[in-house]
Design a protein around this motif. Structure first.
Motif, short mmCIF file in Angstrom:
data_model
loop_
_atom_site.label_atom_id
_atom_site.label_comp_id
_atom_site.label_asym_id
_atom_site.label_seq_id
_atom_site.Cartn_x
_atom_site.Cartn_y
_atom_site.Cartn_z
N GLU A 48 40.63 47.52 40.98
CA GLU A 48 40.01 46.50 40.10
C GLU A 48 39.73 45.22 40.88
O GLU A 48 38.66 44.61 40.73
N LYS A 52 36.04 43.47 41.55
CA LYS A 52 35.75 42.06 41.27
C LYS A 52 35.22 41.35 42.50
O LYS A 52 34.26 40.58 42.43
N GLU A 56 31.55 39.58 42.94
CA GLU A 56 31.41 38.17 43.34
C GLU A 56 30.58 38.02 44.61
O GLU A 56 29.75 37.12 44.72
#
Length: 167
Positions: A48, A52, A56
Motif C-alpha cells: 500500500e 501511494k 505521488e
C-alpha cells in the motif's frame, strides 16, 4: 468469481492447506500455493505504501511536465531581456575600458618618444606633429604671447645653439 475489490476477478486458492503440510512441501509447490494467498499484514502495508508513493510520483511528474503558465512565460521573457541588457552593458564597459587603456598607453609612448629626442627642436617638432592626446575638437591658439615668441625663437634657431643638449 467477483470479489469485494471493485468487482474485479481475483485469483485465490480453493483448497486450504494447513501450515504443517505447507512447510513439508517442496519449494516450487509451496511458492505456487502461496502466490494466490492473501499477503501478510506487513507485506500488505508495504504494498500500500508503495502504491501511494507511485501515485505521488506520477502526480509530481505530471506537475513538473505541465506547460508553463502565461505569467511564467512573461516573467521568463522579462528575465531573459534583463540578462541581455546586463550583458550588453558589460560589453560596452569593457570596450570603454579598453579604449581608455589604449589611449593612455599611446600617450605614454608618444611622450616617451618626445623625451628621447636628441634636441629640443626635434622634440618640439615631434610634439607638434604627433600630439600625445588626440583631440577631436579644434582649439584655437593656446599659447600665450611670451610662449609663442619662445617657440618661434626655437624654431628659427638653425644652428641649434638654444636647443643643443649636452651629452
Amino acid at each position: 468469481m467477483p470479489d469485494d475489490n471493485d468487482g474485479k476477478f481475483r485469483a485465490q486458492n480453493w483448497k486450504k492447506i494447513p501450515e504443517q503440510k505447507l512447510h513439508k512441501m517442496n519449494s516450487v509447490s509451496r511458492s505456487r500455493y502461496t502466490a494466490y494467498e492473501e499477503p501478510s499484514k506487513q507485506v500488505a502495508e508495504i504494498q500500500e505504501a508503495t502504491k501511494k508513493r507511485l501515485v505521488e510520483e506520477k502526480k509530481a511528474r505530471a506537475l513538473k511536465n505541465a506547460p508553463p503558465t502565461m505569467e511564467e512565460l512573461v516573467e521568463k521573457r522579462q528575465h531573459a531581456q534583463l540578462i541581455g541588457q546586463l550583458k550588453a552593458a558589460e560589453a560596452r564597459n569593457r570596450i570603454r575600458i579598453m579604449r581608455l587603456r589604449y589611449h593612455a598607453n599611446r600617450g605614454q609612448e608618444i611622450n616617451h618618444l618626445i623625451s628621447c629626442q636628441p634636441s629640443a627642436l626635434k622634440a618640439v617638432r615631434l610634439q607638434a606633429l604627433v600630439p600625445a592626446k588626440s583631440d577631436l575638437t579644434e582649439h584655437g591658439d593656446t599659447l600665450e604671447k611670451l610662449s609663442r615668441d619662445r617657440v618661434e625663437a626655437l624654431l628659427n634657431d638653425n644652428t641649434n645653439l638654444m636647443t643643443q643638449r649636452i651629452s
